[in-house]
Design a protein around this motif. Structure first.
Motif, PDB file in Angstrom:
ATOM      1  N   ALA A  62      11.518  16.909 -57.780  1.00 40.14           N
ATOM      2  CA  ALA A  62      10.255  16.833 -58.529  1.00 40.14           C
ATOM      3  C   ALA A  62       9.149  16.139 -57.747  1.00 40.14           C
ATOM      4  O   ALA A  62       8.018  16.034 -58.222  1.00 40.14           O
ATOM      5  CB  ALA A  62      10.486  16.126 -59.862  1.00 40.14           C
ATOM      6  N   THR A  63       9.472  15.641 -56.573  1.00 39.15           N
ATOM      7  CA  THR A  63       8.444  15.022 -55.740  1.00 39.15           C
ATOM      8  C   THR A  63       8.290  15.791 -54.426  1.00 39.15           C
ATOM      9  O   THR A  63       7.814  15.249 -53.431  1.00 39.15           O
ATOM     10  CB  THR A  63       8.802  13.553 -55.428  1.00 39.15           C
ATOM     11  OG1 THR A  63      10.077  13.525 -54.778  1.00 39.15           O
ATOM     12  CG2 THR A  63       8.857  12.720 -56.698  1.00 39.15           C
ATOM     13  N   ASN A  64       8.694  17.061 -54.435  1.00 39.15           N
ATOM     14  CA  ASN A  64       8.609  17.906 -53.245  1.00 39.15           C
ATOM     15  C   ASN A  64       7.780  19.133 -53.613  1.00 39.15           C
ATOM     16  O   ASN A  64       8.167  19.922 -54.475  1.00 39.15           O
ATOM     17  CB  ASN A  64      10.031  18.305 -52.818  1.00 39.15           C
ATOM     18  CG  ASN A  64      10.034  19.227 -51.611  1.00 39.15           C
ATOM     19  OD1 ASN A  64       9.552  20.356 -51.689  1.00 39.15           O
ATOM     20  ND2 ASN A  64      10.555  18.743 -50.503  1.00 39.15           N
ATOM     21  N   ALA A  65       6.643  19.278 -52.952  1.00 43.11           N
ATOM     22  CA  ALA A  65       5.698  20.324 -53.359  1.00 43.11           C
ATOM     23  C   ALA A  65       6.294  21.718 -53.223  1.00 43.11           C
ATOM     24  O   ALA A  65       6.087  22.574 -54.085  1.00 43.11           O
ATOM     25  CB  ALA A  65       4.414  20.214 -52.533  1.00 43.11           C
ATOM     26  N   ASN A 105      -0.524  22.775 -45.487  1.00 39.82           N
ATOM     27  CA  ASN A 105       0.677  23.395 -44.928  1.00 39.82           C
ATOM     28  C   ASN A 105       0.616  24.892 -45.219  1.00 39.82           C
ATOM     29  O   ASN A 105       0.627  25.304 -46.387  1.00 39.82           O
ATOM     30  CB  ASN A 105       1.916  22.749 -45.587  1.00 39.82           C
ATOM     31  CG  ASN A 105       3.215  23.349 -45.098  1.00 39.82           C
ATOM     32  OD1 ASN A 105       3.488  24.525 -45.347  1.00 39.82           O
ATOM     33  ND2 ASN A 105       4.014  22.570 -44.410  1.00 39.82           N
ATOM     34  N   ALA A 106       0.553  25.682 -44.162  1.00 36.86           N
ATOM     35  CA  ALA A 106       0.306  27.112 -44.344  1.00 36.86           C
ATOM     36  C   ALA A 106       1.414  27.789 -45.158  1.00 36.86           C
ATOM     37  O   ALA A 106       1.142  28.637 -46.005  1.00 36.86           O
ATOM     38  CB  ALA A 106       0.154  27.795 -42.994  1.00 36.86           C
ATOM     39  N   GLU A 107       2.655  27.422 -44.904  1.00 38.28           N
ATOM     40  CA  GLU A 107       3.733  28.077 -45.653  1.00 38.28           C
ATOM     41  C   GLU A 107       3.688  27.691 -47.134  1.00 38.28           C
ATOM     42  O   GLU A 107       3.914  28.533 -48.004  1.00 38.28           O
ATOM     43  CB  GLU A 107       5.097  27.744 -45.033  1.00 38.28           C
ATOM     44  CG  GLU A 107       5.224  28.376 -43.645  1.00 38.28           C
ATOM     45  CD  GLU A 107       6.663  28.533 -43.165  1.00 38.28           C
ATOM     46  OE1 GLU A 107       7.596  28.459 -43.977  1.00 38.28           O
ATOM     47  OE2 GLU A 107       6.848  28.737 -41.953  1.00 38.28           O
ATOM     48  N   ALA A 108       3.380  26.431 -47.426  1.00 41.25           N
ATOM     49  CA  ALA A 108       3.286  26.009 -48.826  1.00 41.25           C
ATOM     50  C   ALA A 108       2.138  26.750 -49.513  1.00 41.25           C
ATOM     51  O   ALA A 108       2.258  27.164 -50.673  1.00 41.25           O
ATOM     52  CB  ALA A 108       3.080  24.502 -48.904  1.00 41.25           C
ATOM     53  N   ALA A 148       2.361  29.345 -52.685  1.00 44.39           N
ATOM     54  CA  ALA A 148       1.525  29.226 -53.889  1.00 44.39           C
ATOM     55  C   ALA A 148       0.773  30.531 -54.142  1.00 44.39           C
ATOM     56  O   ALA A 148       0.646  30.980 -55.295  1.00 44.39           O
ATOM     57  CB  ALA A 148       0.548  28.067 -53.724  1.00 44.39           C
ATOM     58  N   GLY A 149       0.293  31.151 -53.069  1.00 43.91           N
ATOM     59  CA  GLY A 149      -0.387  32.437 -53.232  1.00 43.91           C
ATOM     60  C   GLY A 149       0.550  33.501 -53.783  1.00 43.91           C
ATOM     61  O   GLY A 149       0.123  34.371 -54.555  1.00 43.91           O
ATOM     62  N   HIS A 150       1.806  33.407 -53.409  1.00 44.51           N
ATOM     63  CA  HIS A 150       2.816  34.352 -53.922  1.00 44.51           C
ATOM     64  C   HIS A 150       2.960  34.190 -55.440  1.00 44.51           C
ATOM     65  O   HIS A 150       3.013  35.177 -56.186  1.00 44.51           O
ATOM     66  CB  HIS A 150       4.145  34.080 -53.214  1.00 44.51           C
ATOM     67  CG  HIS A 150       5.146  35.177 -53.347  1.00 44.51           C
ATOM     68  ND1 HIS A 150       6.079  35.460 -52.410  1.00 44.51           N
ATOM     69  CD2 HIS A 150       5.389  36.065 -54.337  1.00 44.51           C
ATOM     70  CE1 HIS A 150       6.844  36.462 -52.800  1.00 44.51           C
ATOM     71  NE2 HIS A 150       6.430  36.847 -53.979  1.00 44.51           N
ATOM     72  N   VAL A 151       3.020  32.957 -55.892  1.00 44.89           N
ATOM     73  CA  VAL A 151       3.153  32.717 -57.338  1.00 44.89           C
ATOM     74  C   VAL A 151       1.929  33.267 -58.076  1.00 44.89           C
ATOM     75  O   VAL A 151       2.061  33.907 -59.131  1.00 44.89           O
ATOM     76  CB  VAL A 151       3.346  31.216 -57.632  1.00 44.89           C
ATOM     77  CG1 VAL A 151       3.455  30.981 -59.141  1.00 44.89           C
ATOM     78  CG2 VAL A 151       4.580  30.686 -56.917  1.00 44.89           C
ATOM     79  N   LYS A 161      -8.016  35.541 -50.606  1.00 41.93           N
ATOM     80  CA  LYS A 161      -8.934  34.816 -51.470  1.00 41.93           C
ATOM     81  C   LYS A 161      -8.199  33.839 -52.385  1.00 41.93           C
ATOM     82  O   LYS A 161      -8.753  32.791 -52.738  1.00 41.93           O
ATOM     83  CB  LYS A 161      -9.783  35.797 -52.287  1.00 41.93           C
ATOM     84  CG  LYS A 161     -10.877  36.446 -51.431  1.00 41.93           C
ATOM     85  CD  LYS A 161     -11.735  37.393 -52.238  1.00 41.93           C
ATOM     86  CE  LYS A 161     -12.853  37.969 -51.374  1.00 41.93           C
ATOM     87  NZ  LYS A 161     -13.892  36.974 -51.034  1.00 41.93           N
ATOM     88  N   SER A 162      -6.977  34.179 -52.768  1.00 44.71           N
ATOM     89  CA  SER A 162      -6.300  33.188 -53.613  1.00 44.71           C
ATOM     90  C   SER A 162      -5.903  31.960 -52.785  1.00 44.71           C
ATOM     91  O   SER A 162      -5.932  30.845 -53.302  1.00 44.71           O
ATOM     92  CB  SER A 162      -5.125  33.786 -54.396  1.00 44.71           C
ATOM     93  OG  SER A 162      -4.076  34.153 -53.572  1.00 44.71           O
ATOM     94  N   ILE A 163      -5.576  32.159 -51.515  1.00 43.00           N
ATOM     95  CA  ILE A 163      -5.358  30.986 -50.646  1.00 43.00           C
ATOM     96  C   ILE A 163      -6.651  30.162 -50.565  1.00 43.00           C
ATOM     97  O   ILE A 163      -6.636  28.928 -50.629  1.00 43.00           O
ATOM     98  CB  ILE A 163      -4.916  31.417 -49.222  1.00 43.00           C
ATOM     99  CG1 ILE A 163      -3.596  32.210 -49.286  1.00 43.00           C
ATOM    100  CG2 ILE A 163      -4.793  30.205 -48.303  1.00 43.00           C
ATOM    101  CD1 ILE A 163      -2.413  31.438 -49.770  1.00 43.00           C
ATOM    102  N   GLY A 164      -7.773  30.855 -50.464  1.00 47.60           N
ATOM    103  CA  GLY A 164      -9.058  30.161 -50.417  1.00 47.60           C
ATOM    104  C   GLY A 164      -9.345  29.382 -51.689  1.00 47.60           C
ATOM    105  O   GLY A 164      -9.973  28.315 -51.638  1.00 47.60           O
TER     106      GLY A 164
END
Lengths: 79, 79, 79, 79, 79, 79
Positions: free
Chosen positions: A47-50, B49-52, B56-59, C27-30
């Protein structure tokens, strides 16, 4: 073990559908790792790991897609 | 906690649907990790962090797929 | 911030749908990381990492699935 | 090797559908790594790793999406 | 850059649909990283890494899902 | 290279559909990395790694979703 609360995918609102998605995601983890002590041990690091949180958010999104389809996207509900 | 703003998946436009997707993705992270201080602590490492960011963009893409289906892809809107 | 160029998922061809998928993913990354300098800093490490590129390609595939459905897969277009 | 118990995706309830999703996910791992001793060796490290559990939960969600669609989301069942 | 060969998702057979899925996945990587020298540099490390290959196979599966739907799963073709 | 055995997604049963999903997932890896010696070298490290196996199981789930839809979920088969 109860995996789908109420044993139905039908909910009154998107909010309730979202809550069901979160619950179902958690319960399947519980089915894979039934030991509550182990899950409690893992929780702080997770829960503390993004990235771990994003992965969990991804699973919620996939569960919700199914629930939303089941409810015809709640299109007929009053807004 | 409000997980679906307005408690509906219906939006006027794809742009609003996209904004809803981003908001819903964020709110489910908030439900999984309710401590705002923890989320604030994690944000810099995650947002640089590009992979993170890609995760997030995937979600967002998965949430948007559901919202777009709910809105019949906004096919009837004037362009 | 404009998240869906033209505010529509409808495109004339699969090629344009694919271009829209790439743009929407970017754009969602942006939206998640609005600082263009940070994104520029991250880009070299990301664009020279095969797993990061594959992850990005995955997001494009998910966005495209939505766009393709919105366009009924361009079935009626002349080939 | 039996990959789909009962050789059907149809179940009486969402709960049974969810159980089938978990079983199918496990059986495909068994098909990829047929050596039960290897799987037993891997299990402790996997079942005590939060990211690995989340990944497994993700697979269950994807399997369940298929099963739920097969059952028309159990919409007609008595609640 | 051509992202969809022939600018159509319609193919005569599942085999051709699968080939299209692989090509589309590759071309989107090419759009994200247009420098062919960089891609050539990355390829050996990627093509000899099992997790990277599995990730690539995942993207092919997602692209193929879209193409298969576009073709109504080639249900009407002679077997 | 044959990517879809029999060049059809139609199978008699869910079990056969699942076997097809596994085969298709493997064949797309073969298309991406055609050198069988390389694949044989990678296999032990991959088949004894729980996360890699889960990733592979995820791909099977995605392939199966497509095959199941193609077969209308085998709803009409005798149980």
């Amino acid at each position: 073990m109860e995996l789908v609360p109420g044993n139905t995918l039908i909910t009154a609102t998107p909010q309730e559908g979202r809550e069901l998605a979160i619950t179902m995601a958690r319960k399947s983890i519980g089915a894979i790792q039934p030991d509550a002590d182990v899950r409690a041990t893992l929780r702080p690091g997770y829960a503390t790991n993004a990235e771990a949180l994003t992965m969990a958010g991804h699973v919620v999104a996939v569960e919700f897609a199914t629930i939303a389809a089941a409810n015809n996207y709640w299109r007929g509900q009053p807004s």
